[in-house]
Structure formats: C-alpha cells, structure tokens
Design an enzyme around this catalytic site. Structure first.
Site, PDB file in Angstrom:
ATOM      1  N   ALA A  88       0.849  -1.179   0.000  1.00  0.00           N
ATOM      2  CA  ALA A  88       0.000   0.000   0.000  1.00  0.00           C
ATOM      3  C   ALA A  88       0.890   1.236   0.000  1.00  0.00           C
ATOM      4  CB  ALA A  88      -0.886   0.009   1.237  1.00  0.00           C
ATOM      5  N   MET A  89       0.279   2.377  -0.313  1.00  0.00           N
ATOM      6  CA  MET A  89       1.040   3.623  -0.323  1.00  0.00           C
ATOM      7  C   MET A  89       0.200   4.719   0.301  1.00  0.00           C
ATOM      8  SD  MET A  89       3.750   5.315  -0.985  1.00  0.00           S
ATOM      9  CE  MET A  89       3.802   7.042  -0.550  1.00  0.00           C
TER      10      MET A  89
ATOM     11  N   ASN B  47      -0.147   7.941   0.216  1.00  0.00           N
ATOM     12  CA  ASN B  47      -0.389   9.259  -0.382  1.00  0.00           C
ATOM     13  C   ASN B  47      -1.378  10.067   0.448  1.00  0.00           C
ATOM     14  OD1 ASN B  47       0.890   8.031  -2.758  1.00  0.00           O
ATOM     15  ND2 ASN B  47      -1.077   6.999  -2.959  1.00  0.00           N
TER      16      ASN B  47
ATOM     17  N   HIS C 284      -1.609   1.143   9.516  1.00  0.00           N
ATOM     18  CA  HIS C 284      -0.265   1.576   9.121  1.00  0.00           C
ATOM     19  C   HIS C 284      -0.349   2.829   8.236  1.00  0.00           C
ATOM     20  CE1 HIS C 284       4.008   0.639   7.822  1.00  0.00           C
ATOM     21  NE2 HIS C 284       3.613   1.416   6.828  1.00  0.00           N
ATOM     22  N   GLU C 285      -1.178   2.767   7.221  1.00  0.00           N
ATOM     23  CA  GLU C 285      -1.246   3.887   6.271  1.00  0.00           C
ATOM     24  C   GLU C 285      -1.849   5.134   6.919  1.00  0.00           C
ATOM     25  OE1 GLU C 285       0.509   3.463   3.760  1.00  0.00           O
ATOM     26  OE2 GLU C 285       0.634   1.290   3.982  1.00  0.00           O
TER      27      GLU C 285
HETATM   28 ZN   LIG Z   1       4.680   2.627   5.485  1.00  0.00          ZN
END
Ligand SMILES: [Zn+2]
Ligand SMILES: *[C@@H]1O[C@H](CO)[C@@H](O)[C@H](O)[C@H]1NC(C)=O
Ligand SMILES: *[C@@H]1O[C@H](CO)[C@@H](O)[C@H](O)[C@H]1NC(C)=O
Ligand SMILES: *[C@@H]1O[C@H](CO)[C@@H](O)[C@H](O)[C@H]1NC(C)=O
Ligand SMILES: *[C@@H]1O[C@H](CO)[C@@H](O)[C@H](O)[C@H]1NC(C)=O
Ligand SMILES: *[C@@H]1O[C@H](CO)[C@@H](O)[C@H](O)[C@H]1NC(C)=O
Length: 945
Positions: free
Chosen positions: A347-348, A350, A382-383
């Site tokens: 995942a990212m 942004n 986490h994100e």
């Molecule tokens: Zn991370």
C-alpha cells in the site's frame, strides 16, 4: 509505504505456510542491500552534528538555492477505461504542463529540476511579480542517475527571495511497470442483454511516486524536504473519474470535437512530491460522511458485493482514534482509499488518497479468513498512521526513512488494538524476530545513515527493508518501555505539533521526548540508531558475570561499541520485573544475577522489550527448560517464544549447543499458545530446509508428528465441523496445527484434507476460510493432476483476490514435477499470473522441496527477461534469489552460484551483484553449519523417537 515489497508479502506468507516456509526463519536476505558494513563502519555514539545538505559534485542532490512554493499542474491521459463501439483507439500517452513558483536565494544562470523518462517540450521562466520572461538559452535532461533537467538562462536570476515561475510542457507514456503514472487492468463482469455474463477487460491509470518517481510524471523538485502546495487538474475521458489528494469538482468540455471531463482539485496542504497521487478509472465507491469524508474506491463488483464495508468502518474509527492520541486533527477535507489490481508493495500512504493492493483493503465476509481481515486492519492502521508520521511531519531526507516506517509500523499495533485486534504481543514474532535475522548479518546497516551516503534512487529504494520497518518499530517499542508509554505518547504529541508541515531529522524526536522524561533519551537511543547490529547479552548465573557483544550469525568479530541495554529480568523466586541498565561491554559482575539456589533460574529481557538476544550458562538454560516442562505458565508468554528463538539463533551463531535449543521445543507438547509454537516452527523450519533432502529428515518428521499431534487433536473438532476457536491467536495456531500435521504425514490430517477437498470438487466448499490455504495445499500435495486442474480453474474463476491468493499458493504444493514446471511457465504470462504476483509465486514453488531445483533453473534460465521486464525498484530481485537458494547447503550448489556470478560479471549485470554475494555468503555459512551439526541433529532426533 506498507512495506514496499516487504510488509504485506511477508505477512501474507506468515500464516499457515509453516514447515515448507515461514515468515522469517530464513528471510535473511529478503532485501538487496547496497550498503555494507565495510562501507559504513560503526560510528561512535553520539556525535551530535548538524548535517548539512550536501551540494555540488559528486552529489546527486538538487542545489539548495531554489525553494519551490506552489505548483499548478495539468495532466491529460488519453486512456479509455474500455474499448467499445464509440471508442476504438486506445492510447497510453499522457500530456501536461506545470507551473512551479520558486523563491530564489542565489544569483544564478542555471535552474535544476528533476525529470525522468518524460519528454519535455517547452520550458519558460518568468519573473513572478513583473511577468517578465527570461530568455532560455536551452535545456538538457541528464541521461544519468541525477535525473536533472538543467535549464540555462541568458540572464541571471537574482537572489534575495525573488520569485520566478518555471513553466514546462511535457509528454509521457503510461507503462505497465507499476511505477510513476502507470496503466493497470482488471476484468469486469458485464451483464449483456440476453443475461449472459461476459468478461470485459478494463484499464485504469494510476500512480505510485514513492520514493523518486514524481519526476516521471512532471518536472519537479523531487526531494522530501522541498515541500510545496499543489493545485492539480486532470483532463480525462468520459466514463472515467479522476481522483487525487484533495477533493475535486468535474465538468465536461470539448477539445477538438471530442468530449472530455475536467476534474479540478482543491489546493493541497504544503507537502512532499512523493505523496502525490492520481488515478483515472471507472471504479465506483462507497462513502461514509463523518467529520472527515471517507470513501473507499474499488471495482464495481467488489463495492456491490460489500467488500469495502469493513474498511470503511475501520477507517472512521482508527482515524478518530489517531486524532485523539496525536492531539492533531487530520488536515485534509477527505480521505479516499483505493483498492488497485496492481501495485508494487502492499500500500502507499499518499496524503488524502491512499492506495492498496486489493487484499489490503477489501474483505469478503464469505471467503475471507481471520488473517485476511486482520491484514486489512493492519494495513489501514499503518497507512493512516503515515498521515501524521510521514505526511504531516516528514523526514528531511531518505536516510531517516525509519522515522516514517518505524513509526507507522509501531503505531499500527496500537491503532488496531483500538478496533478490537489484540496484536500487541505479535509484534515480537512479526517485526522483532524478523529484524533480528537481518540485523545479524554483515550486510545489515544502521537505522539512520549519514545523509550523503544515500543519494541515488537505488540506494533510496534499498532502504525500504526489514531494518527500516521492523527494527525501526522494535527500537521505538524499546524506547517506549524505557521511558514509559505515557511519556512516550506525550513526547510524540509535542513532536507532531512542533514539526507539522515541516521536515525532521531523528534527533528532533529525542529533544521532544527529553522534555517528557528525566532519562537521557539521546544517550540511550544513539547506540541503537547509529550503529549497525544488536548485542547478545551473556549472563553466567554462577558468578553473575555479564557481557555484551555484537551478535553475528557468521562469527567474524563484531564491532566494539557497547549498546545501552535495559535488562529487564525475573527470577524464579522473585516477584515482579526488575531493571538493570548495562552500559559497558563487560564482562562485569552483577551480583544480583548470581544464583545460589539449585532450582532458581533467571530470565532476562522480559517480554522481549529490548532489541537484543540473551544467552546463559548451560545450567540456567536447563533450569528454564525444566520450568517450561514443569509449569510453563510461570514463564511469560512472549518469553516462551523468545527463549526458543534466542536459543536456536545463538546456536546458529556457534555460541550454544544446538541440542539445548532442540530440547526447549519438547515442552510444546503441553502448550497450545501461538507465540511459542510459531517461534519454534520458524526455527525448526530452518532445520527442515537444511535437511529435507537428507536422511535426517525422516527422524525430524517423526518428531514433529509426535509434537504436533496433541495440538492437532486440541483443534480437531473445530477443524472437522468447520467452526473455529474464539481467540484469533488460537485460530492462527489451529492453522499451524493443520499445516504441520499434514505436511509431516499425520494420517488423520491428510484424510480430512482430502475429504474436504473432494466435497469442494463436488460442488460444496465447506472449508472454513481460515483453513483453506492449509487444506488446499495439503490436498493438492497428496492429490493428482485433476485436483491441480480443478484448483487452477477455481483460481482463474475466483474474483476475490484473497481467495485467488490461497489457491495460487496451494497450486505450488503439488509434488508432480511436470505440474510445477508448467506452473513456473505460467508466471511469465501476466494474463495467468499478475506481474505483482510473479515473485511470490516462484518463491512458493521454491519452498516446495520438489520445486526448489526447478525454480532455481527457471530463475537462472529467465534471468535476463526478469531483470529487463521488471528491473530494479519494481520488485526485489534479491528476494527472488534469496527464495530460490534458501536450501543451498552443498558444495555443488555453491559452485553453481559462483558460476552464475561469473556469468553475471561477464554480462555486466550490476543489478544482482549484491544479492548474489549475500546468498553465496549464506550458502557458505550453511555448508559449514550443516557439516558441524548434521550428525548431532540426527542423533538428537533419533533419540527422541
Ligand atoms: Zn509505510
Ligand atoms: C455510444 O454512444 C452513444 C451515443 O452517444 C450512446 O448512446 C451509447 O451508450 C454509447 N455506447 C457505449 C458502449 O458507450
Ligand atoms: C496547460 O494545459 C491546460 C490543459 O490543456 C491548458 O488549459 C492551459 O492553458 C495550459 N497552460 C498553459 C500556460 O499553457
Ligand atoms: C550526469 O551528466 C551530466 C551531463 O552529462 C554531467 O555533467 C554530470 O557530471 C553527471 N553526473 C553524474 C553524477 O554522473
Ligand atoms: C540583494 O541584497 C544585497 C544586500 O542585501 C544587495 O547588495 C543586492 O543588490 C541585492 N541583490 C538583488 C539582485 O536585489
Ligand atoms: C519522447 O521522445 C522520443 C524521442 O523523440 C519519442 O520516441 C517518444 O515517442 C516520445 N514519447 C512521448 C510519450 O511522446
């Protein structure tokens, strides 16, 4: 990023893959390191100097005299989501323009920006206040790793904070390479008129810019400290919607007789380029109005089936919780999260628009396992933590990436706890034990490197590794314990508040924590942050003599600087945990560690809050073992696992007899808890890898069968009638019981798996989702070609990613060589195995003892294709090499590796050089270890029969 290529993948193999695999056991070289200890000798802590941003040759960094303030950017991707009668010409080109306003702090004739793989067609520079155009002599894009766009002016720009606008027009291409602005595809079920469902291919354009790919989308100042505000507009085809970091408004326009949609987004807060994101797709979404609007975007089929419901509920709760504990409101107007069919890494984060692999965001109640559900919770936690740690407060340069990732990893355990997942203790299994593995190698690196050691994109990408994520989380947990969690959280609030919208180096964190505690945080932490590795503490309980030295698997003499070690310990007769801060290398006498009573034992590093291993005299090890056998509840749960992990690894590091470690596993016949079992299985897995092709394997299997039988019986009823235990760690251990029992030939287990799979083939899948991975695998391992073909059809038919993944794994379990070989061939065809799944599929096959040599030949044979097609940064070739050579422990295999290395050198293949060196080093260590221990191990297991 959620463990670029690390977190999700290794979590995903963490459950139910034991005996043929395991999370870390040997995930020694999961990542290619560019950094070696020779290059970065340990530094004396602490030397508080203010590192300056290096400029001028040989640096690859932008000069510091231009400070970007704001960007206005237009993008126009020409892609259609679907080809049909109206739209017949697909195009992967995107065009755009960008105006960046910069403040100039020095007189100069040249301007540098970043650009990569992008055609720049126009460059104009204007003085902002007067609109006076400066004459541009020319511009060049450097064809080396600087990725500079150098603009040369006929006149000088002035300094003194004068503003200039730099305008560029550009053209790029959407590739299928999972980096920058890229194209991805999925299959949509379309109900045609005569009610026949039809599969249609759909395309979407999406982005992944971390760490250095914003420059592939538009010319920009692509460094994390060069924050600016962004005003983004996307012009896209009808039938698609465009998303970006902030909320947007759309209207139709006509360009050259064609209809287009213009989506203009509101200006972002001041932020780093790597956190931008753009997607153009025909996805739909589900919303939840809240104090912050929450939307989950995905394929229409998944949204309609309710697969986004879990994520939406969690996001709201975790976001609120973080706002509360960080004492800072989430600053954007909305939070979009999107489930992408292809993304490299899990995942990212942004800002305001987080992207995930489908399995990280979507959860299907019907077919999803508890672990699938937990993965969604962990990823979101986490994100979302990154929205503060990373997005609001950003590391100044990538050398402090651990500040981002260590925090997000650590916080995710706190975030999920608030929504009902009690995973706190599992941080030891998942993060700490894994970090221990990597950090016991010569090729490890300090958590924070000096800024100028990290310059190229490759060097930056290599930092997304187990040290940064897992050791980062481990040392934060250690610090929180040291100064108390309360003081830690208070310090965090100060830190976030003080540095919001700014950039930090890790010492900024210490100064905030120091305000909350009397402890000298910097002195304590610098020994853990600035030097590579970690210590093993040796306690001789007859004398109380205590010493520390760097723990290295391959004994080559570590470095000399002591760590500050917070030894928390208990003794058999004492109540409560006591402290002892060890500062020197020793040996020093600790009278309170001296044991007089013949039954008394000492246990150090209670709950493994410290990032170190402990070794004792043999007598104390034996007393601890006897305590485990007598009544294991006296030893804290985490330590029951950690004692085993320490003993096996200290033995691998030639500091303890392997039989002591093996003996510790015997008490498990009476323990049903997940943590000790998982720790033991991970370590026994290493033995299995070393010996599953030799005569030692028979006795090992018999022992494991004996050891696992009570656990299997403990869970047997629920396995058969399809219910599951209540506690999620029990559920995970049930999976362990089945996969270990079946793979070690317990007949009840195999029969049960076969029967359940037979029912599945006959049309009723009664297998609980938790158990599917293990049961499918076992059934296919003992089944025939038709079972395999059935599972392959099911894999192709499945629309839920997590179910697909279970089948994709199970297909690697067959013992038929020809099936495994054909399966390997399938990995080269993206319509069969998605690109992002290629490495993990080959890795699964290599874990199978029958597949190992095939996978190695396959990787060797297709090496140039793999390196060209995937390249560095998209996937880690290191992880692939690591997986296919894990069993290597013979001279013949070593020679094959060396031959391969010679071939690479002749072909000038720098990509694999480091990874190859590491697996060669490991193979040499394995050869030595097996030579020394084979007979001992064999005799021990024979003695247990
Ligand atoms: Zn991370
Ligand atoms: C094609 O265009 C026509 C007229 O604009 C529209 O009615 C029709 O729905 C479109 N077909 C598709 C498949 O988009
Ligand atoms: C940038 O592109 C947009 C969209 O094509 C266009 O409307 C705008 O005028 C362009 N800006 C400049 C300065 O040319
Ligand atoms: C990159 O290329 C440019 C132009 O060719 C050259 O001036 C510069 O020194 C090169 N930089 C590096 C680090 O190779
Ligand atoms: C910048 O400031 C310095 C001193 O403050 C002054 O001497 C110089 O003329 C200024 N330069 C420009 C280009 O305004
Ligand atoms: C970029 O320029 C190269 C060389 O002129 C050309 O081959 C390529 O097609 C261009 N790419 C785009 C997306 O315009």
């Amino acid at each position: 990023m959620a463990k670029g290529s690390c977190m999700s993948k290794s979590l995903a193999v963490g459950i139910g893959v034991l005996t043929v695999s395991s999370v870390s056991g040997l995930v020694l070289m999961a990542v290619m390191y560019q950094i070696q200890i020779e290059k970065f000798p340990p530094v004396s802590p602490p030397t508080p100097t203010k590192p300056g941003i290096p400029t001028g040759p040989p640096t690859l960094r932008l000069p510091d005299y231009l400070i970007p303030e704001s960007y206005k950017v237009f993008f126009q991707p020409y892609l259609y989501a679907a080809i049909n009668n109206n739209y017949t010409n697909q195009s992967f080109v995107f065009t755009g323009n960008s105006t960046v306003r910069v403040k100039s702090m020095a007189v100069s004739e040249t301007i540098y920006l970043h650009v990569h793989d992008l055609n720049v067609t126009t460059v104009e520079v204007t003085k902002s206040d007067s609109n006076e155009k400066l004459s541009v002599k020319g511009y060049t894009i450097f064809q080396n790793e600087t990725n500079f766009l150098k603009i040369e002016l006929a006149t000088k720009i002035s300094g003194n904070g004068t503003y200039y606008d730099i305008f560029t027009k550009f053209e790029g291409e959407l590739l299928e390479n999972l980096a920058g602005f890229y194209v991805s595809w999925y299959t949509k079920k379309i109900k045609a008129e005569e009610e026949e469902e039809e599969d249609q291919e759909r395309l979407l354009a999406t982005s992944l810019l971390q760490p250095t790919d914003a420059r592939k989308v538009f010319p920009c100042f692509d460094e994390p400290a060069l924050k600016a505000v962004f005003d983004i507009t996307i012009i896209h085809r009808p039938g698609t919607i465009a998303l970006s970091n902030e909320i947007g408004g759309a209207h139709k326009i006509e360009i050259d007789g064609e209809e287009w949609i213009v989506t203009a987004f509101e200006e972002t807060p001041i932020m780093s380029t790597y956190l931008l994101a753009f997607t153009v797709s025909d996805f739909t979404y589900k919303s939840k109005p809240s104090s912050t609007n929450i939307n989950i975007h995905a394929r229409k089929d998944a949204i309609d089936a309710g697969h986004a419901d879990y994520a939406i509920e969690l996001t709201e709760k975790i976001l609120k919780y973080y706002e509360e504990i960080f004492d800072l409101k989430y600053p954007l107007k909305k939070i979009d999260q999107i489930a992408l069919p292809d993304i490299s890494g899990g995942a990212m984060e942004n800002w305001g628009f987080i992207s995930y692999q489908e399995s990280g965001l979507l959860y299907d109640k019907e077919s999803g396992s508890t672990f699938d559900q937990e993965l969604v919770a962990t990823m979101i936690a986490h994100e979302l933590a990154h929205q503060w740690f990373g997005n609001l407060v950003t590391m100044r340069w990538w050398n402090d990436l651990w500040l981002n990732e260590g925090f997000a990893t650590y916080m995710s355990y706190i975030g999920v706890e608030n929504v009902g997942w009690d995973l706190r203790d599992l941080i030891v299994l998942r993060e700490i034990q894994t970090a221990f593995q990597v950090d016991s190698l010569n090729s490890s690196h300090p958590l924070s490197l000096q800024e100028n050691y990290i310059q190229t994109s490759t060097e930056i990408i290599d930092l997304f590794d187990d040290i940064t994520y897992r050791k980062g989380a481990a040392v934060l947990r250690m610090l929180a314990t040291f100064i108390t969690e309360d003081a830690f959280m208070k310090g965090i609030k100060t830190y976030l508040n003080k540095f919001q919208y700014k950039n930090t180096v890790y010492k900024d964190l210490w100064s905030c924590l120091r305000e909350e505690t009397k402890e000298n945080v910097e002195a304590f932490m610098s020994t853990w942050i600035e030097q590579v590795g970690y210590p093993v503490i040796t306690i001789i309980t007859q004398t109380g003599e205590t010493s520390q030295e760097q723990f290295l698997l391959k004994q080559t003499g570590g470095h000399d600087i002591p760590w500050q070690v917070d030894i928390r310990y208990i003794k058999a007769t004492d109540s409560g945990v006591k402290n002892d801060l060890l500062r020197v290398k020793g040996p020093v006498r600790r009278p309170h560690f001296e044991l007089k009573d013949k039954d008394e034992w000492l246990l150090a590093n209670v709950n493994c809050t410290g990032f170190f291993r402990v070794n004792y005299d043999e007598e104390n090890w034996n007393k601890l073992r006897m305590q485990l056998e007598r009544n294991h509840h006296v030893i804290p749960l985490i330590n029951r696992g950690q004692l085993i992990d320490d003993a096996f690894n200290v033995a691998r590091g030639h500091r303890l007899n392997i039989t002591i470690a093996l003996s510790l596993t015997k008490y498990l016949i009476n323990d049903t808890e997940y943590i000790p079992w998982e720790s033991a299985l991970k370590n026994l897995d290493h033995l299995i890898l070393m010996f599953d092709r030799s005569e030692v394997y028979g006795p090992i299997m018999k022992y494991l069968r004996k050891l696992i039988t009570p656990l299997y019986e403990h869970f047997e009823n629920s396995t058969i009638n399809g219910t599951i235990p209540e506690k999620h760690t029990d559920q995970y251990n049930q999976v362990n019981a089945i996969s270990v029992a079946c793979s070690n030939g317990l007949p009840e287990c195999i029969d049960n798996a076969k029967n359940l799979f037979k029912d599945y083939r006959n049309g009723t899948n009664n297998i609980h989702p938790n158990l599917r991975r293990a049961i499918y695998c076992s059934a296919i391992a003992s089944g025939d070609e038709y079972d395999w073909e059935f599972a392959w059809k099911e894999y192709q038919r499945a629309t839920v990613t997590t179910e697909k993944d279970k089948l994709r794994y199970a297909l690697s379990c067959t013992k038929e060589i020809w099936l495994l070989n054909r399966y390997l061939q399938y990995t080269l065809d993206p319509s069969k195995i998605r690109k992002m799944d290629l490495v993990s599929t080959i890795n699964y096959i290599a874990k199978n003892v029958a597949g190992q040599p095939l996978a190695w030949d396959f990787v060797r044979g297709h090496w140039s294709y793999l390196t060209q097609e995937y390249g560095v940064g998209v996937i880690s070739l290191g992880s692939l090499l690591d997986a296919v050579t894990k069993r290597f422990s013979t001279d013949v295999e070593l020679e094959e590796l060396k031959q391969f290395q010679r071939e690479q050198e002749e072909a000038d293949q720098a990509l694999a050089a480091r990874a190859l060196e590491q697996v060669i080093e490991r193979t040499e260590a394995n050869i030595k270890w097996v030579k020394e221990n084979k007979q001992i191990v064999k005799e021990w297991f024979m003695g247990e029969l």
